[in-house]
Structures are given as C-alpha cells and as structure tokens.
Write a protein that holds these residues in place. Structure first.
Motif, PDB file in Angstrom:
ATOM      1  N   ASN A 160      39.604 -39.108  24.510  1.00 18.68           N
ATOM      2  CA  ASN A 160      40.074 -40.414  24.034  1.00 18.68           C
ATOM      3  C   ASN A 160      41.394 -40.267  23.295  1.00 18.68           C
TER       4      ASN A 160
ATOM      5  N   GLN B  41      37.046 -40.012  32.413  1.00 20.29           N
ATOM      6  CA  GLN B  41      36.376 -39.229  31.374  1.00 20.29           C
ATOM      7  C   GLN B  41      35.159 -38.516  31.954  1.00 20.29           C
TER       8      GLN B  41
ATOM      9  N   ALA C 281      44.263 -39.422  24.363  1.00 20.49           N
ATOM     10  CA  ALA C 281      45.167 -38.360  24.828  1.00 20.49           C
ATOM     11  C   ALA C 281      46.471 -38.922  25.384  1.00 20.49           C
TER      12      ALA C 281
ATOM     13  N   TYR D 179      54.997 -45.235  20.399  1.00 17.55           N
ATOM     14  CA  TYR D 179      54.690 -46.591  19.931  1.00 17.55           C
ATOM     15  C   TYR D 179      55.145 -46.634  18.475  1.00 17.55           C
TER      16      TYR D 179
ATOM     17  N   SER E  80      46.063 -43.704  29.481  1.00 20.73           N
ATOM     18  CA  SER E  80      46.419 -45.088  29.836  1.00 20.73           C
ATOM     19  C   SER E  80      47.911 -45.324  29.636  1.00 20.73           C
ATOM     20  N   THR E  81      48.467 -44.698  28.615  1.00 18.45           N
ATOM     21  CA  THR E  81      49.912 -44.832  28.361  1.00 18.45           C
ATOM     22  C   THR E  81      50.703 -44.287  29.546  1.00 18.45           C
TER      23      THR E  81
END
Ligand code: ATP
Length: 241
Positions: free
Chosen positions: A36, A193, A38, A11, A41-42
């Motif tokens: 979180n 998670q 890591a 990004y 989602s990407t």
C-alpha cells in the motif's frame, strides 16, 4: 509499446515516485506489485495523464506523451481501468460500456467489442438495462473492465481489479483478464496486491516499494527471489510457491 523512463512524481512536497522505469512490449502481460502506498496507482495515473510528472518521460508507440491530455492518450489506445472500479452508478450497464467507446477505434469496433464483452461476461448482457450502482462488487469490476475494452485499446491498464472481492470472484476476474491476453492478444499492464496470482499470469513483473522500482524480472526469476518470497508470497526459502 510503452516506455516509462526515470519518472518522478510529487504531490506537493511528497515524493510518490522516484526515477521509475518500466517497459511493456506489444503483446506482453506485465504486472507491478508492491505494498500500500508504494505509488502503483500514481504510476498508472501518470501514464494515462491524470497526474503530471516532475521529471522523466512516458513514451507510447514511440511518441512522447508529455503534451497530451488524458483523452488524447485514450485516443492513442491507452485504457485505464481505475482502482475502486468507479463505474457510473446512476447509468445502466450498457450506458457504462458505451461511455468507454468514445475513442474513434472504440466507436468503429463497438458492435464487435460489445459481443466480445458479453462473451467474456455474460452477466453484463443479462443486466444490460440495470443501473450499475445496483450490481455486486464483482459485477461492477466486470463493467469497469468491459468499459476499458470498449475503447478498443492497444494497452489495457488494470489497477487492482481484485480489490475487495471474495477469492472466488477475484479468481474469475483473473481468469477473464488472462483470457483477454491469450485469446485477443491484448497487451496488459496490471497492478495487484494478490501477488502470487498476478505474477503467475505475467510474462514480466516489477516490484515497486516506497516510490522506487526495486526489482524486476520474468515470473520464474521473481519467484526464486528471497525478498519476493518472504515479503509478498509469505513463503520460506524451502517452500515451493
Ligand atoms: P494503494 O495500493 O494503497 O492504492 P499505491 O501503491 O497505489 O497504494 P498511490 O495511491 O500511488 O499508492 O500513493 C503513493 C503515495 O502518494 C502515498 O503516500 C499516497 O498517500 C500519496 N498520494 C497519492 N495520491 C495523492 C494525492 N492526490 N495527494 C497527495 N498525496 C497523494
């Protein structure tokens, strides 16, 4: 079925994924865990085509997806249930489910799929005419999963379906996801998670940390790994999982 090879995503100047590889075989239940930020989602967004990679490939059913838009990937059978549910709050439950059925396979299977969604989540039948924004968090998650199923996908990708839910509600969601896998033979790729519960359901798990895939293996192997036990399961070497 899905083959992610040496995927890198940035990004701006920030590297979110570096050289990430992952395989999902037809009928498998695969889970990706990690802290979180890591890049979980990407990874999902790159598979479904929302984010473009800087390098590497995503192949699905033997085809390189690089040139395909997210809608074309949905038509091929990839359903992405995003983090945070993202239901259409001002549409009814039924309208939300119908929105998922836009790929050809989803339209053809619609009546059958709707019955199945109602069997899995009877509350969605009862609340068919209610605005999705007025549902509880758990019910909205059921809508989001139902919308994914409505595509009649070959691969169902679920991004943290238990997020923000009370333990008992999260347990119900996990049970339904497991049922979709066991009874419908659905291929599932899950990001979670709640590591112990998620790995328990899976055939194979991957650990993603700061954009790197650091470990993978079958459930039993990961449970025996000291790093997984200490960092993700909060266990010492002696304690049983
Ligand atoms: P979480 O579980 O907290 O959602 P995650 O593992 O899903 O985390 P990502 O959301 O993929 O992680 O984020 C990976 C990294 O990329 C983070 O450092 C995040 O800040 C960054 N990032 C994610 N989306 C964007 C964006 N649109 N623009 C810039 N940076 C982003």
């Amino acid at each position: 079925m899905l083959e992610v090879s040496n995927l890198s995503v940035a990004y701006g100047g920030l590297r979110a994924l570096t050289d990430v590889s992952l395989t999902v075989k037809e009928g498998q239940f695969v889970t990706v865990v990690g802290p979180n930020g890591a890049g979980k989602s990407t990874l999902f967004k790159t598979i479904s085509g929302i984010v473009r990679p800087a390098g590497g490939t995503v192949r699905f059913m033997g085809k390189d997806l690089a040139a395909l838009a997210p809608s074309e990937r949905a038509h091929m059978g990839i359903a992405h249930v995003p983090e945070g549910r993202q239901v259409f709050k001002t549409l009814t439950v039924r309208e939300n489910l119908e929105m998922g059925a836009y790929p050809k396979a989803g339209r053809e299977a619609w009546h059958h799929t709707l019955d199945r969604i109602h069997t899995l989540f009877p509350i969605l039948h009862e609340r068919a005419g209610q605005l999705a924004g007025t549902l509880s968090g758990g019910e909205q998650q059921m809508v989001a999963i139902g919308r994914g199923l409505a595509c009649a996908p070959r691969l169902l990708m679920l991004d943290e379906p238990s997020m923000g839910l009370a333990p008992a509600v999260a347990e119900t969601i996990f049970e339904r996801v497991s049922q979709i896998h066991r009874e419908d033979g659905m291929t599932i790729l899950l990001v979670e998670q709640r590591v112990a519960e998620a790995l328990e359901l899976s055939d194979h798990g991957y650990v993603l940390e700061t954009g790197h895939m650091v470990l993978d293996g079958p459930y039993e192997t990961l449970l025996k790994d000291d790093r997984v036990r200490r960092s993700y399961l909060g266990l010492t070497d002696e304690e049983p999982p």
